[in-house]
Scaffold this active site. Structure first.
Site, PDB file in Angstrom:
ATOM      1  CE  LYS A  63     -10.974   3.501  46.298  1.00 27.27           C
ATOM      2  NZ  LYS A  63     -10.603   4.792  46.726  1.00 27.27           N
ATOM      3  NE  ARG A  65     -12.896  22.988  61.808  1.00 28.92           N
ATOM      4  CZ  ARG A  65     -12.390  23.925  62.639  1.00 28.92           C
ATOM      5  NH1 ARG A  65     -11.142  23.830  63.052  1.00 28.92           N
ATOM      6  NH2 ARG A  65     -13.127  24.927  63.033  1.00 28.92           N
ATOM      7  CG  ASP A 111      -1.832   5.190  48.712  1.00 28.25           C
ATOM      8  OD1 ASP A 111      -2.464   4.258  49.225  1.00 28.25           O
ATOM      9  OD2 ASP A 111      -2.376   6.091  48.040  1.00 28.25           O
TER      10      ASP A 111
HETATM   11  O1  P1T Z   1     -11.042   8.252  46.685  1.00 31.31           O
HETATM   12  P1  P1T Z   1     -10.285   8.672  47.896  1.00 31.31           P
HETATM   13  O2  P1T Z   1     -10.776   8.062  49.164  1.00 31.31           O
HETATM   14  O3  P1T Z   1     -10.110  10.162  47.994  1.00 31.31           O
HETATM   15  O4  P1T Z   1      -8.795   8.043  47.771  1.00 31.31           O
HETATM   16  C1  P1T Z   1      -7.866   8.433  46.804  1.00 31.31           C
HETATM   17  C2  P1T Z   1      -6.919   7.284  46.537  1.00 31.31           C
HETATM   18  C3  P1T Z   1      -5.666   7.304  47.110  1.00 31.31           C
HETATM   19  N1  P1T Z   1      -4.782   6.295  46.915  1.00 31.31           N
HETATM   20  C4  P1T Z   1      -5.101   5.223  46.169  1.00 31.31           C
HETATM   21  C5  P1T Z   1      -4.107   4.139  45.983  1.00 31.31           C
HETATM   22  C6  P1T Z   1      -6.360   5.126  45.581  1.00 31.31           C
HETATM   23  O5  P1T Z   1      -6.643   4.035  44.859  1.00 31.31           O
HETATM   24  C7  P1T Z   1      -7.302   6.182  45.760  1.00 31.31           C
HETATM   25  C8  P1T Z   1      -8.648   6.164  45.112  1.00 31.31           C
HETATM   26  N2  P1T Z   1      -8.763   5.274  44.039  1.00 31.31           N
HETATM   27  C9  P1T Z   1      -9.872   5.082  43.278  1.00 31.31           C
HETATM   28  C10 P1T Z   1     -11.028   5.730  43.459  1.00 31.31           C
HETATM   29  C11 P1T Z   1      -9.730   4.068  42.200  1.00 31.31           C
HETATM   30  O6  P1T Z   1     -10.741   3.606  41.642  1.00 31.31           O
HETATM   31  O7  P1T Z   1      -8.580   3.704  41.912  1.00 31.31           O
END
Ligand code: P1T
Length: 388
Positions: free
Chosen positions: A201, A52, A176
């Protein structure tokens, strides 16, 4: 052996943070699954004591993401939301954040439903007008938090100008960078203090991992983030770290194809009789076109568009697609299509959604790397179904 830090991004995708394993000579970073590490004497070990707190595979991923974002420090998490939460765990009750008005629904929900309970306040505002950002700063404001391009309306905010506002007011600026990736935009070079990613992503790129990351050059922030990573424990598994590292190797070539296909599709959609409006920062008609040209190397692989009609037409469009998969998420090699009002942005109150333009006819596309003609023909079959 490690890549020079001034190597091109194409090279850093493949080499940053990675060197042959000194034990075996393995060229690919080993997946170190062990949760714990031997201590020759209490407190004496090779640099890792418990996974961790730190793990060799995670170290490689963190160094790779840091290298790509031009940062000294990278910190990996078990999801993008886990990354966002961990950043906010460095705050205290009473702190205030200025947040872009168009953010991922889960990010909105984190501020609106979770952090509020702990006394962390957020004001959501359109940051296309930088004067408005300046005017919204309160004595308790600690950070400006934005996505650009935004999810799902693809708005563009001027990072350098907002960074100037943040610097003057002594605030942190978080960008972001999930939609752009460091291949297309490097917020730290433009004055941001921190960059975050849903590495689920584009960074991973194969829709088989949920993961997040933050990168920064600020020593104090990095120390706090490391502390929270260990204390709160939103860490990714070593196997997931390996998968993201593996995905990163092709980030550069994938982004080239995503941008090329999305640019052509956006232009075609704009001329389509059944399309009300296309939101894509590479189109001259986009309000943020000039800023995107200035701060991005390409307009990205995400397109949103308003289909003429309402829910029935959108549903018929999405149901008819055979290559674009109707699913949440984005940034994978496969094309996805979704309905933000019902799917990814359902947690945003309806009135706010309407004000942003997230209506019943809005469809968001994550353009994958399949053959362009196949993608276009697939969308055309969606339009035919929507008309029927
Ligand atoms: O899904 P996660 O890995 O927890 O990420 C959250 C997140 C944060 N910032 C942006 C710009 C994002 O697009 C996302 C997650 N988005 C999707 C799941 C979506 O379909 O837009």
């Amino acid at each position: 052996m490690s890549a020079p830090t001034n190597a091109s991004l194409d090279t850093l995708c493949i080499h940053a943070g990675q060197h042959p394993d000194p034990f075996s000579g393995a060229v690919m970073p080993p997946i170190v699954l062990s949760s714990t590490f031997v201590q020759e004497a209490p407190g004496v070990h090779k640099g890792w004591d418990y996974s961790r707190a730190g793990n060799p595979t995670r170290d490689s991923l963190e160094a790779c993401i840091a290298g790509l974002e031009g940062a000294k420090h990278g910190v990996a998490y078990g999801s993008g939301c886990g990354a966002a939460l961990s950043i906010l765990l460095t705050f205290k009750a009473g702190d205030h954040v200025l947040v872009g008005d168009d953010v991922y629904g889960g990010t909105f929900r984190l501020f609106d439903k979770v952090m509020k309970q702990f006394g962390i306040e957020a004001t959501f505002l359109d940051m296309t007008d930088v004067a408005r950002v300046k005017a919204a700063i309160r004595p308790t404001t600690r950070m400006i938090w934005l996505e650009t391009p935004t999810n799902p309306m693809l708005k563009i905010f001027d990072i350098a100008k907002i960074a100037e506002v943040a610097r003057t007011a002594k605030l942190e600026l978080l960008v972001d960078n999930t939609f752009a990736t460091p291949m297309l935009q490097r917020p730290l070079d433009l004055g941001a203090t921190m960059v975050m990613h849903s590495s689920t992503k584009y960074l991973n790129g194969h829709s088989d991992v949920v993961s997040g990351a933050v990168a920064t050059n600020d020593e104090g922030l990095a120390e706090k983030l490391r502390f929270v990573q260990k204390a709160a424990g939103a860490v990714p598994s070593p196997f997931d770290c390996y998968l993201v590292l593996r995905g990163l190797k092709t980030l550069s070539v994938r982004m080239e194809r995503h941008v090329a296909s999305a640019s052509k599709l956006a232009a075609w959609l704009e001329s389509h009789a059944q399309v009300e409006k296309v939101y894509y920062p590479g189109l001259k008609s986009h309000a943020g076109f000039e800023i995107a040209e200035k701060q991005m190397k390409g307009p990205g692989g995400m397109i949103s568009f308003a289909l003429k009609g309402g829910l029935t037409e959108s549903a018929n469009f999405l149901k008819a697609l055979r290559i674009f998969v109707c699913a949440e998420s984005l940034g994978g090699v496969e094309s996805l299509a979704e309905h933000p009002a019902i799917m990814t942005h359902a947690s945003i109150p309806a009135e706010q959604r309407r004000a942003l333009g997230i209506g019943d006819g809005l469809i968001r596309l994550s353009v994958g790397i399949e053959g362009f003609d196949d993608l276009k023909a697939d969308l055309e079959s969606g339009f035919l179904a929507a008309k029927a």
